[in-house]
Design a protein around this motif. Structure first.
Motif, PDB file in Angstrom:
ATOM      1  N   GLN A  44       0.833  -1.212   0.000  1.00  0.00           N
ATOM      2  CA  GLN A  44       0.000   0.000   0.000  1.00  0.00           C
ATOM      3  C   GLN A  44       0.865   1.260   0.000  1.00  0.00           C
ATOM      4  O   GLN A  44       0.552   2.244  -0.665  1.00  0.00           O
ATOM      5  CB  GLN A  44      -0.892   0.016   1.238  1.00  0.00           C
ATOM      6  N   PHE A  48       1.126   4.204  -2.891  1.00  0.00           N
ATOM      7  CA  PHE A  48       0.986   5.625  -2.511  1.00  0.00           C
ATOM      8  C   PHE A  48       2.173   6.443  -3.013  1.00  0.00           C
ATOM      9  O   PHE A  48       1.998   7.519  -3.591  1.00  0.00           O
ATOM     10  CB  PHE A  48       0.863   5.740  -0.985  1.00  0.00           C
ATOM     11  N   GLU A 178     -17.461   7.707  -5.625  1.00  0.00           N
ATOM     12  CA  GLU A 178     -16.840   6.455  -5.183  1.00  0.00           C
ATOM     13  C   GLU A 178     -15.479   6.272  -5.859  1.00  0.00           C
ATOM     14  O   GLU A 178     -14.505   5.879  -5.223  1.00  0.00           O
ATOM     15  CB  GLU A 178     -17.770   5.290  -5.534  1.00  0.00           C
ATOM     16  N   ARG A 181     -12.896   8.719  -4.519  1.00  0.00           N
ATOM     17  CA  ARG A 181     -12.522   8.402  -3.147  1.00  0.00           C
ATOM     18  C   ARG A 181     -11.638   7.168  -3.042  1.00  0.00           C
ATOM     19  O   ARG A 181     -11.097   6.888  -1.982  1.00  0.00           O
ATOM     20  CB  ARG A 181     -13.787   8.169  -2.321  1.00  0.00           C
ATOM     21  N   GLY A 182     -11.540   6.397  -4.126  1.00  0.00           N
ATOM     22  CA  GLY A 182     -10.678   5.209  -4.089  1.00  0.00           C
ATOM     23  C   GLY A 182      -9.265   5.639  -3.751  1.00  0.00           C
ATOM     24  O   GLY A 182      -8.856   6.767  -4.049  1.00  0.00           O
ATOM     25  N   SER A 183      -8.489   4.729  -3.142  1.00  0.00           N
ATOM     26  CA  SER A 183      -7.181   5.154  -2.631  1.00  0.00           C
ATOM     27  C   SER A 183      -6.242   5.577  -3.759  1.00  0.00           C
ATOM     28  O   SER A 183      -5.473   6.522  -3.603  1.00  0.00           O
ATOM     29  CB  SER A 183      -6.553   4.042  -1.800  1.00  0.00           C
ATOM     30  N   SER A 186      -7.412   9.056  -5.189  1.00  0.00           N
ATOM     31  CA  SER A 186      -7.203  10.066  -4.132  1.00  0.00           C
ATOM     32  C   SER A 186      -5.741  10.468  -4.062  1.00  0.00           C
ATOM     33  O   SER A 186      -5.420  11.662  -3.983  1.00  0.00           O
ATOM     34  CB  SER A 186      -7.589   9.510  -2.762  1.00  0.00           C
ATOM     35  N   ALA A 187      -4.851   9.465  -4.058  1.00  0.00           N
ATOM     36  CA  ALA A 187      -3.425   9.767  -3.940  1.00  0.00           C
ATOM     37  C   ALA A 187      -2.952  10.570  -5.148  1.00  0.00           C
ATOM     38  O   ALA A 187      -2.227  11.551  -5.024  1.00  0.00           O
ATOM     39  CB  ALA A 187      -2.623   8.474  -3.810  1.00  0.00           C
ATOM     40  N   LEU A 190      -4.468  14.100  -4.947  1.00  0.00           N
ATOM     41  CA  LEU A 190      -3.814  14.843  -3.867  1.00  0.00           C
ATOM     42  C   LEU A 190      -2.438  15.312  -4.330  1.00  0.00           C
ATOM     43  O   LEU A 190      -2.057  16.473  -4.121  1.00  0.00           O
ATOM     44  CB  LEU A 190      -3.692  13.952  -2.630  1.00  0.00           C
TER      45      LEU A 190
ATOM     46  N   VAL C  29      -8.533  15.313   2.280  1.00  0.00           N
ATOM     47  CA  VAL C  29      -8.742  13.938   1.834  1.00  0.00           C
ATOM     48  C   VAL C  29      -9.703  13.218   2.782  1.00  0.00           C
ATOM     49  O   VAL C  29     -10.615  12.502   2.361  1.00  0.00           O
ATOM     50  CB  VAL C  29      -7.360  13.232   1.751  1.00  0.00           C
ATOM     51  N   LEU C  32     -13.273  14.624   2.484  1.00  0.00           N
ATOM     52  CA  LEU C  32     -13.964  14.189   1.263  1.00  0.00           C
ATOM     53  C   LEU C  32     -14.273  12.697   1.304  1.00  0.00           C
ATOM     54  O   LEU C  32     -14.774  12.133   0.339  1.00  0.00           O
ATOM     55  CB  LEU C  32     -13.119  14.534   0.032  1.00  0.00           C
ATOM     56  N   GLY C  33     -13.967  12.047   2.409  1.00  0.00           N
ATOM     57  CA  GLY C  33     -14.339  10.634   2.560  1.00  0.00           C
ATOM     58  C   GLY C  33     -13.478   9.686   1.762  1.00  0.00           C
ATOM     59  O   GLY C  33     -13.908   8.581   1.424  1.00  0.00           O
ATOM     60  N   SER C  34     -12.235  10.091   1.458  1.00  0.00           N
ATOM     61  CA  SER C  34     -11.369   9.217   0.664  1.00  0.00           C
ATOM     62  C   SER C  34     -11.008   7.951   1.414  1.00  0.00           C
ATOM     63  O   SER C  34     -10.951   7.929   2.646  1.00  0.00           O
ATOM     64  CB  SER C  34     -10.089   9.965   0.311  1.00  0.00           C
ATOM     65  N   LYS C  35     -10.755   6.895   0.649  1.00  0.00           N
ATOM     66  CA  LYS C  35     -10.340   5.623   1.253  1.00  0.00           C
ATOM     67  C   LYS C  35      -8.819   5.536   1.371  1.00  0.00           C
ATOM     68  O   LYS C  35      -8.289   4.506   1.804  1.00  0.00           O
ATOM     69  CB  LYS C  35     -10.877   4.462   0.419  1.00  0.00           C
ATOM     70  N   LEU C  36      -8.130   6.587   0.964  1.00  0.00           N
ATOM     71  CA  LEU C  36      -6.667   6.594   1.087  1.00  0.00           C
ATOM     72  C   LEU C  36      -6.260   6.426   2.541  1.00  0.00           C
ATOM     73  O   LEU C  36      -6.727   7.146   3.420  1.00  0.00           O
ATOM     74  CB  LEU C  36      -6.115   7.920   0.554  1.00  0.00           C
ATOM     75  N   LYS C  37      -5.401   5.442   2.788  1.00  0.00           N
ATOM     76  CA  LYS C  37      -4.913   5.213   4.147  1.00  0.00           C
ATOM     77  C   LYS C  37      -3.414   4.922   4.075  1.00  0.00           C
ATOM     78  O   LYS C  37      -2.962   4.228   3.173  1.00  0.00           O
ATOM     79  CB  LYS C  37      -5.598   3.996   4.783  1.00  0.00           C
ATOM     80  N   PRO C  39      -0.744   2.810   5.931  1.00  0.00           N
ATOM     81  CA  PRO C  39      -0.811   1.725   6.932  1.00  0.00           C
ATOM     82  C   PRO C  39      -0.140   2.127   8.243  1.00  0.00           C
ATOM     83  O   PRO C  39       0.830   2.890   8.251  1.00  0.00           O
ATOM     84  CB  PRO C  39      -0.062   0.580   6.254  1.00  0.00           C
TER      85      PRO C  39
END
Lengths: 333, 333, 333
Positions: A44, A48, A178, A181-183, A186-187, A190, C29, C32-37, C39
């Motif tokens: 992950q 990113f 949707e 907002r996916g990772s 989004s990355a 951003l 991010v 806006l409810g992004s799923k970016l995380k 870890p």
């Protein structure tokens, strides 16, 4: 004949490239039953890092770019996203033994875009010193989102027809949200925003950029392992998926190459930019596409679309597609 | 007297080296009950990065190396792997209060090889500008696999004798496969193959190589913490394990040094290469050995062999062994 | 007027700095409810890397520093840690609708120190070429530990008074040990010790230092996401927490700036050093403080103190505090 020779040399040379080497190495390692694993947290993080680099670079470039120049390629990206999904749906509706929704989901995934395939193309173009507009990788979302939306909308219209009276509204705006907002997206977005609005040159050049190729090599290794693991899934579904997965990347890439060439003639889109456009058309979504489709078309069988994409589509796009489009660019431009 | 002075200076200087500093720091941090933890995903990733660097560098070098030159050291590595395990088994069979299988497993672990100890040796040799054949680290599997196989085979023959009639076949080929599939050897061999077959120089020098020392410092920290945590386990078994764990690394290293010196006389194996050979003989497996032995000799008590190896053997091999073999090389060569 | 203009220019310029950009990007991010995380393992690793860099650099510098020079700033750090907590407790005891223990815990957190805010200050000072004593970041524990101890001791005395007869002894030594064992302080002190005692210059300059800014950018992103997520918690408690969290960082920083300036006059503490002192006073603990307080004052509501600190205090300290103290230094020195 020159073209075929050029392609074959590139194709063979690429097998010596570490990028493809790591991909094949990953397949071999998995095939030999190795216990080597790259932890999921690292996977992950690598994704990113790659997307942040692509985004920052794109954002910095867009700051100075002539936005009008970008308009036609962006429009073509949307068109290609819709067109490739439309073609895929038609193809699967003709093929025997293919479940309707599975076919639509697979077409959606192959219309959508892969960040890792794009990253490989960037590295190969840089290695071969073929220049491209730094905003070209930012065409990604313009192709990715329309493709996913079209697939989900068509699938839901189909389901509605089947189960008349049931009220499964398709909210296009929700699908767009949707997707964004996916990772992965989004990355990327951003990174684009930070590249555009902040003085991020130094952090890009001191951190994200130098780690790009190394992290890409590890991502290729992970994708190779994943590709091998998914082959089993592919075996359990109709073999038409494998045939489609082998041909669609090249077909989509060639369509995009043609349209990109028109943009070259009209607005001077560069040869490298056309290759990028062809590669993202050729690629199929491996990070953000599957969860979006799983949520959007829950009745489709993930083994069909993920297996076809991960174990056939992506290796073909990287190993055959990239050298093919570059060889083509050498001839045409 | 010069030798002793030289060794002591090296020994003390090494305590100022960050590598050993991080190892001791890790022990202290654990001893003081700190909550500092390096996540397991990071640990796995670091081990992968180190082995991939060692593998790639070895592979690139083997491409240009005279393979005949490598033949004798490789043969000696196999011999040392078998010999050290054989000696260990004999020693433990004489010592009182030692369970037969525990002794065999411990001997196996001390015959096998540690990637982290090898990595420290590479850094120290580079710091002291002592050249070595870049394929020397690739001797690792030639010593590691035979050692593990011999231990598992002997243990199983012993078990068979005890429980006559029971059918526990020892499949040597399975042990070899199991060893090669372990995450450490897989990463090393993958790196070797990629270094040998692809143009991986650029990714090695831009990514894997610059991160090598830094990641090694973190690995040392983790190993220091682990060493402290394992001391408790060591206390619960016969104290002979600690005595063996303190002496075996130096004895094994000296045997290897002697054989390596013969290779120097016969085929010109370099002083740095002889030190590498001595260090891998001196090291004991900390990553892939324990799970292989746990699978191969399930009746042995892991507290005995892992405790002895992690909390005594590895620190001795790094802190005493490496300066000792380098001091020896300065005298002899 | 010059000062106000200077501050505003700095304040606006900082919004263009990637560091603050990543912080705000993280908030957006998340909003806006992004799923970016990112870890959790990566987060822990990044914090370790930053603190190890700060520690190593401090340790290397202390080796050559005049320890007497450090004595007054260290004493002032202790004083500031105690003073800011004392002020906070008094303020909260006056404010209506604030639970006594919640107020004490919040005051403790705002008296304690944040490694990430400190890291931002280091980067900004380096970017603006404002020199500071390299041991200045090592003032961290001198302020952090007394602040946490005072808060926990006061809270426990309060609880004792309430529940007379019950025997909840406050063991100051245990709180000190608990603080030192926290992962943040452990990493910082380990780095200090390694910098002081080993030849760690090369690993610092080849590994920890080059990755510092990049990792800080990712930490800012994570903290931005976290800040947004914690806002909800803040809403569920009295709004006085938000008011305190917005004002305390600046007030604490100004007190520290004043005391630091006295140290400048007396022992020549540098302008950059005074800014560092003001920033660590302004910062509030985000990594090791919360678990220490949770253990030390279990009856306090974490939503109150963590929400106020993470979602208001830290962004204020970084976005307003740092440019304010630097602008002040430009005027005063």
């Amino acid at each position: 004949m020159d073209f075929i020779a050029d392609f074959f040399i590139r194709f063979l040379v690429q097998f010596q490239s570490p990028t493809l080497g790591f991909l094949i190495g990953g397949m071999l390692v998995a095939a030999l039953g190795s216990k080597l694993k790259i932890p999921n947290a690292i996977y992950q993080f690598i994704v990113f890092m790659l997307l942040m680099k692509i985004g920052l670079e794109g954002g910095i470039e867009i700051r100075e770019a002539n936005l009008l120049e970008m308009a036609l390629p962006a429009f073509l990206s949307i068109l290609i996203g819709l067109l490739t999904v439309r073609i895929g749906i038609t193809v699967f509706s003709i093929l025997p033994g293919v479940d309707k929704e599975d076919g639509i989901a697979t077409a959606g995934l192959f219309g959508a875009v892969s960040a890792s395939t794009l990253a490989v193309a960037i590295v190969v173009l840089e290695e071969e010193s073929i220049p491209f507009e730094a905003w070209a990788p930012a065409l990604y979302p313009f192709m990715d989102i329309p493709a996913l939306i079209l697939a989900i909308v068509v699938a839901n219209i189909h389901l509605k027809k089947q189960e008349k009276g049931e009220d499964t509204d398709v909210n296009v705006w929700n699908i767009i949200k949707e997707s964004l907002r996916g990772s992965a997206l989004s990355a990327l977005l951003l990174g684009l925003a930070l590249g555009l609005l902040t003085n991020s040159d130094s952090v890009l050049h001191s951190f994200y950029d130098p780690l790009f190729r190394g992290f890409l090599s590890i991502l290729m290794l992970i994708m190779g392992m994943e590709a091998y693991d998914r082959i089993k899934e592919l075996r359990s579904v109709a073999h038409w998926y494998a045939v489609y997965a082998a041909l669609a990347p090249l077909m989509h890439g060639l369509i995009a190459f043609g349209l990109g060439y028109i943009a070259h003639l009209l607005v001077g889109f560069s040869a490298g930019g056309v290759v990028i456009l062809a590669v993202i058309a050729s690629s199929n979504s491996d990070i953000s596409g599957p969860p979006t489709l799983r949520a959007g078309i829950p009745s489709a069988n993930p083994s069909a679309y993920i297996g076809a994409s991960t174990s056939v589509g992506t290796p073909i796009a990287i190993a055959v597609g990239i050298p093919l489009f570059i060889a083509l660019a050498q001839i045409v431009f």
